[in-house]
Design an enzyme around this catalytic site. Structure first.
Site, PDB file in Angstrom:
ATOM      1  N   LEU A 166       1.161  -1.316  -0.465  1.00 29.97           N
ATOM      2  CA  LEU A 166       0.618  -0.115   0.084  1.00 29.97           C
ATOM      3  C   LEU A 166       0.984   0.997   0.568  1.00 29.97           C
ATOM      4  CD1 LEU A 166      -2.211  -0.826   3.043  1.00 29.97           C
ATOM      5  CD2 LEU A 166      -2.249  -1.979  -0.080  1.00 29.97           C
ATOM      6  N   TRP A 168       1.271   5.909   0.812  1.00 30.00           N
ATOM      7  CA  TRP A 168       0.934   6.584   1.714  1.00 30.00           C
ATOM      8  C   TRP A 168      -0.207   7.928   1.979  1.00 30.00           C
ATOM      9  CZ3 TRP A 168       2.122  11.032   0.080  1.00 30.00           C
ATOM     10  CH2 TRP A 168       2.703  11.199  -0.641  1.00 30.00           C
ATOM     11  N   LYS A 192       1.126  -4.552   3.685  1.00 32.31           N
ATOM     12  CA  LYS A 192       2.005  -3.929   4.331  1.00 32.31           C
ATOM     13  C   LYS A 192       2.018  -3.255   3.563  1.00 32.31           C
ATOM     14  CE  LYS A 192       6.157  -1.925   2.556  1.00 32.31           C
ATOM     15  NZ  LYS A 192       5.887  -0.947   2.815  1.00 32.31           N
ATOM     16  N   SER A 246       4.742   3.921  -6.955  1.00 35.01           N
ATOM     17  CA  SER A 246       4.787   4.763  -7.845  1.00 35.01           C
ATOM     18  C   SER A 246       5.110   3.327  -8.683  1.00 35.01           C
ATOM     19  CB  SER A 246       6.331   5.238  -6.971  1.00 35.01           C
ATOM     20  OG  SER A 246       6.974   4.059  -7.277  1.00 35.01           O
ATOM     21  N   TYR A 256      10.398  -8.571 -10.262  1.00 35.45           N
ATOM     22  CA  TYR A 256      10.334  -9.762  -8.734  1.00 35.45           C
ATOM     23  C   TYR A 256       9.910 -11.429  -9.025  1.00 35.45           C
ATOM     24  CZ  TYR A 256      11.066  -5.811  -5.626  1.00 35.45           C
ATOM     25  OH  TYR A 256      11.850  -4.613  -4.758  1.00 35.45           O
ATOM     26  N   GLU A 268      -1.443  -0.160  -9.345  1.00 36.27           N
ATOM     27  CA  GLU A 268      -2.096   1.070  -9.645  1.00 36.27           C
ATOM     28  C   GLU A 268      -1.057   1.712  -9.034  1.00 36.27           C
ATOM     29  OE1 GLU A 268      -4.899   1.695 -10.806  1.00 36.27           O
ATOM     30  OE2 GLU A 268      -5.926  -0.479 -10.106  1.00 36.27           O
ATOM     31  N   CYS A 269      -0.694   2.548 -10.475  1.00 33.55           N
ATOM     32  CA  CYS A 269       1.070   3.525  -9.950  1.00 33.55           C
ATOM     33  C   CYS A 269       0.410   4.866 -10.575  1.00 33.55           C
ATOM     34  CB  CYS A 269       1.583   3.299 -11.550  1.00 33.55           C
ATOM     35  SG  CYS A 269       1.994   1.719 -11.154  1.00 33.55           S
ATOM     36  N   CYS A 303      -3.349  10.492  -7.117  1.00 32.23           N
ATOM     37  CA  CYS A 303      -2.321   9.565  -7.955  1.00 32.23           C
ATOM     38  C   CYS A 303      -3.230  10.167  -9.377  1.00 32.23           C
ATOM     39  CB  CYS A 303      -2.549   8.109  -7.626  1.00 32.23           C
ATOM     40  SG  CYS A 303      -4.273   7.724  -7.333  1.00 32.23           S
ATOM     41  N   LYS A 353      11.565  17.112  -2.637  1.00 37.98           N
ATOM     42  CA  LYS A 353      11.328  16.793  -4.342  1.00 37.98           C
ATOM     43  C   LYS A 353      10.462  17.682  -5.370  1.00 37.98           C
ATOM     44  CE  LYS A 353       9.055  13.185  -6.517  1.00 37.98           C
ATOM     45  NZ  LYS A 353       7.947  12.014  -6.723  1.00 37.98           N
ATOM     46  N   GLU A 402       5.211  13.183 -12.554  1.00 39.84           N
ATOM     47  CA  GLU A 402       4.297  13.413 -11.860  1.00 39.84           C
ATOM     48  C   GLU A 402       5.103  14.254 -10.464  1.00 39.84           C
ATOM     49  OE1 GLU A 402       3.442   9.416  -9.339  1.00 39.84           O
ATOM     50  OE2 GLU A 402       1.349  10.793  -9.133  1.00 39.84           O
TER      51      GLU A 402
HETATM   52  P1  NAD Z   1       5.993   3.657  -3.576  1.00 36.79           P
HETATM   53  O1  NAD Z   1       6.044   3.053  -4.506  1.00 36.79           O
HETATM   54  O2  NAD Z   1       7.427   5.238  -3.216  1.00 36.79           O
HETATM   55  O3  NAD Z   1       5.801   3.252  -2.386  1.00 36.79           O
HETATM   56  C1  NAD Z   1       4.581   2.414  -2.033  1.00 36.79           C
HETATM   57  C2  NAD Z   1       4.480   0.649  -1.034  1.00 36.79           C
HETATM   58  O4  NAD Z   1       5.634   0.159  -2.255  1.00 36.79           O
HETATM   59  C3  NAD Z   1       4.697   0.725  -0.014  1.00 36.79           C
HETATM   60  O5  NAD Z   1       4.375   0.001   0.509  1.00 36.79           O
HETATM   61  C4  NAD Z   1       6.812   0.847  -0.167  1.00 36.79           C
HETATM   62  O6  NAD Z   1       6.641   0.466   1.582  1.00 36.79           O
HETATM   63  C5  NAD Z   1       6.745  -0.097  -1.106  1.00 36.79           C
HETATM   64  N1  NAD Z   1       7.843  -0.067  -1.972  1.00 36.79           N
HETATM   65  C6  NAD Z   1       9.324   1.378  -1.645  1.00 36.79           C
HETATM   66  N2  NAD Z   1       9.796   0.639  -2.361  1.00 36.79           N
HETATM   67  C7  NAD Z   1       9.887  -1.033  -2.807  1.00 36.79           C
HETATM   68  C8  NAD Z   1      10.659  -1.972  -2.968  1.00 36.79           C
HETATM   69  N3  NAD Z   1      12.143  -1.782  -3.473  1.00 36.79           N
HETATM   70  N4  NAD Z   1      10.792  -3.069  -3.197  1.00 36.79           N
HETATM   71  C9  NAD Z   1       9.296  -3.239  -2.756  1.00 36.79           C
HETATM   72  N5  NAD Z   1       8.405  -2.449  -2.717  1.00 36.79           N
HETATM   73  C10 NAD Z   1       8.637  -1.115  -1.803  1.00 36.79           C
HETATM   74  O7  NAD Z   1       4.453   4.986  -3.873  1.00 36.79           O
HETATM   75  P2  NAD Z   1       3.839   6.149  -2.766  1.00 36.79           P
HETATM   76  O8  NAD Z   1       5.398   6.747  -2.099  1.00 36.79           O
HETATM   77  O9  NAD Z   1       3.770   5.567  -1.386  1.00 36.79           O
HETATM   78  O10 NAD Z   1       2.634   6.149  -3.033  1.00 36.79           O
HETATM   79  C11 NAD Z   1       3.077   7.485  -4.002  1.00 36.79           C
HETATM   80  C12 NAD Z   1       2.520   6.745  -5.408  1.00 36.79           C
HETATM   81  O11 NAD Z   1       1.861   5.470  -5.314  1.00 36.79           O
HETATM   82  C13 NAD Z   1       2.652   8.443  -5.997  1.00 36.79           C
HETATM   83  O12 NAD Z   1       3.236   8.069  -7.958  1.00 36.79           O
HETATM   84  C14 NAD Z   1       1.088   7.546  -6.807  1.00 36.79           C
HETATM   85  O13 NAD Z   1       0.385   8.357  -7.802  1.00 36.79           O
HETATM   86  C15 NAD Z   1       0.531   6.553  -7.036  1.00 36.79           C
HETATM   87  N6  NAD Z   1      -0.847   6.075  -6.070  1.00 36.79           N
HETATM   88  C16 NAD Z   1      -1.442   5.240  -7.168  1.00 36.79           C
HETATM   89  C17 NAD Z   1      -2.837   5.073  -6.628  1.00 36.79           C
HETATM   90  C18 NAD Z   1      -3.821   4.289  -7.643  1.00 36.79           C
HETATM   91  O14 NAD Z   1      -4.521   3.842  -7.630  1.00 36.79           O
HETATM   92  N7  NAD Z   1      -3.067   3.835  -9.207  1.00 36.79           N
HETATM   93  C19 NAD Z   1      -3.273   4.945  -5.930  1.00 36.79           C
HETATM   94  C20 NAD Z   1      -2.673   5.800  -4.893  1.00 36.79           C
HETATM   95  C21 NAD Z   1      -1.264   6.629  -4.670  1.00 36.79           C
END
Ligand code: NAD
Length: 499
Positions: A166, A168, A192, A246, A256, A268-269, A303, A353, A402
């Site tokens: 998930l 944040w 997670k 992201s 992976y 969902e990114c 997002c 950032k 973004e």
């Molecule tokens: P992030 O990608 O940094 O983290 C998301 C999750 O991935 C966290 O739980 C994090 O701990 C985990 N993670 C981080 N590094 C990892 C790794 N190396 N291996 C495995 N897991 C890892 O994203 P964020 O900063 O928490 O959230 C912001 C992003 O989420 C933005 O890009 C936003 O657009 C996107 N988002 C998308 C949607 C959607 O529905 N499309 C919804 C909400 C947020």
């Protein structure tokens, strides 16, 4: 159910949140778990409010083994769908009972304005659970048109052990989007949460146990992405990972999977969504409110944020005047204040950032129209004013990347074709909105835009009944929400019964 508009005071937010000791640990029914912790810092004033567990791949191994055993034993999977529904409904009732406390946890943890947590996030979270609980005993298989030689059944089986990773920005809501559909289909789920926002996920999972969800069917492992998230992604006995976050980390999950057991991956990114104002758009108060909401709601840590505003040149001057006027309602301030619309950025690194993008937009020649300042006078100092830049061309960084912070890029156009071209000139494709009075144009443009959700004459992500997800690099492999989400948590089996 409808929720009346709620308000609670700063003291009540603290009181509600503190009842939970502001702790989030692993929820794995096992004695030998790691004990390391991370400080939990609230972005509201940069203070340490508690700790969260910092898990390891060993913790993940233990959780996966428990989930696998549970799945094979059928402790949850073999319950009648109506029994799973009843337990989920008890869980929803507990969420209603703990409504303010859950809202307070997201406010303190993520720095989201309390009014939003009370009136948007928690209602949406509970509605998601209620909707999927209700769906649990209404999912049917199919019978194939085989003729009399055989009976061909097409059945949907739970996929097995599911990892839900998930972000944040909407902690409770993203938990609901993943956990509710995965559980109703009978899977064993390991959550997670983002390391920055684990509190509401912890509390929601505790409430699940109180409602009767077996501890083996729903577990939580807290900690850093590179430890816990990676271990889930690389695990050979996890059948599927549903990820929101992201695009950069989303790509890692595909790696992976490829390097381990070819587990299913749904991503969902991120996004860089356009809002288009055509020459015939009516720019009344509702439209202005929606354009600003698309751009700045949730500090633009959203997002589907409409971060690129494409406007017909004939409308630009009037639109910018109205937006500047409308921005007066967008108070930047403490998330505890009920009239705050914009709280802090989630953490210092993310704030830095956003500041970098602010400076880059200026350096590249965009014209600052509104905002542009950092509110160092507030709490942590990570508060950024909602900011509008005009004259942003398609080659500028602010048009392409973004930001996930309150910077709106305005670009003008002369024709519908040009607007559509600009709208699609992005690697992302999560959402789009546009404003027009012309019904033929409405259909034409909705068809031409490459995005998972297109809203016309207003900003919307749809609701729980409609699928949500992205084209291009905004998503992969499936959709959240709606009945469409269920397919990511099932496998299709053909049962061929020869006559
Ligand atoms: P992030 O990608 O940094 O983290 C998301 C999750 O991935 C966290 O739980 C994090 O701990 C985990 N993670 C981080 N590094 C990892 C790794 N190396 N291996 C495995 N897991 C890892 O994203 P964020 O900063 O928490 O959230 C912001 C992003 O989420 C933005 O890009 C936003 O657009 C996107 N988002 C998308 C949607 C959607 O529905 N499309 C919804 C909400 C947020």
């Amino acid at each position: 159910m409808t929720f009346s508009k709620k308000q609670i005071s700063k003291e009540q937010v603290f009181e509600q949140a503190k009842q939970q000791k502001l702790w989030a640990g692993h929820l794995i029914d096992h004695k030998n778990l790691s004990t390391a912790t991370l400080d939990n810092i609230t972005p509201i004033d940069n203070s340490i409010i508690g700790q969260i567990a910092s898990g390891t791949s060993d913790d993940v191994d233990i959780a996966v083994q428990i989930a696998r055993d549970s799945f094979e034993n059928g402790e949850w999977r073999r319950l009648a769908p109506a029994e799973r529904k009843a337990i989920m409904q008890r869980w929803c009732a507990l969420m209603h009972e703990h409504f303010e406390e859950l809202a307070a946890l997201d406010c303190v943890d993520a720095g989201k304005p309390i009014t939003e947590c009370l009136n948007t996030d928690m209602p949406a979270t509970i509605e998601t659970f209620e909707w999927y609980a209700e769906a649990a005993d209404k999912v049917f298989g199919k019978v194939a048109p085989t003729g009399s030689a055989a009976l061909g059944l097409i059945v949907q089986e739970p996929i097995g052990v599911v990892g839900a990773v998930l972000p944040w920005n909407f902690p409770a809501q993203m938990y609901a989007w993943k956990v509710a559909p995965a559980l109703i289909m009978g899977n064993s789920v390991i959550v997670k949460p983002a390391e920055l926002t684990s509190l509401s996920a912890y509390r929601l999972t505790e409430l699940a146990y109180e409602a009767g969800v077996p501890k083996s069917a729903l577990q939580m492992v807290c900690g850093l992405g590179e430890n816990v998230g990676a271990a889930l992604g690389q695990h050979r006995d996890v059948d599927m990972v549903s990820f929101t976050g992201s695009t950069e980390v989303g790509r890692l999950f595909l790696q992976y999977s490829a390097q381990s057991n070819l587990k299913e991956i749904v991503l969902e990114c991120g996004g860089k969504s356009p809002q288009i104002v055509f020459d015939d758009a009516v720019l009344d108060d509702a439209a202005i409110n929606d354009i600003l909401s698309a751009a700045f709601w949730n500090m633009s840590e959203n997002c589907s944020c409409g971060s690129r505003l494409l406007v017909h040149s004939s409308q630009k001057e009037s639109l910018l005047d109205k937006l500047k006027d409308g921005l007066k309602e967008w108070k930047v301030g403490s998330p505890y204040d009920v009239d705050t619309a914009i709280g802090p950025m989630i953490e210092k690194a993310h704030f830095d950032k956003v500041c970098h993008y602010l400076q880059t937009a200026k350096d590249e020649g965009a014209t600052l129209v509104a905002g542009g300042s950092i509110r160092e006078d507030l709490g942590s100092g990570w508060y950024v004013e909602p900011t509008i830049f005009d004259n942003v061309s398609a080659d500028m960084t602010l048009f392409k990347e973004e930001v996930f912070g309150p910077l709106l890029a305005v670009t003008s156009f002369e024709s519908e074709d040009e607007a559509v071209k600009l709208a699609n000139e992005t690697n992302f494709g999560l959402a789009a909105s546009f404003y027009t009075q012309n019904i033929k144009r409405a259909y034409r443009v909705a068809s031409a835009i490459k995005a998972g959700t297109v809203s016309i004459n207003g900003f919307s992500e749809g609701d729980i009944t409609t699928p949500f997800g992205g084209y291009k690099q905004s998503g992969f492999g499936g959709r959240d929400n709606g009945l469409e989400a269920l397919s990511q948590y099932t496998q299709t089996k053909t049962v061929w019964l020869v006559n």
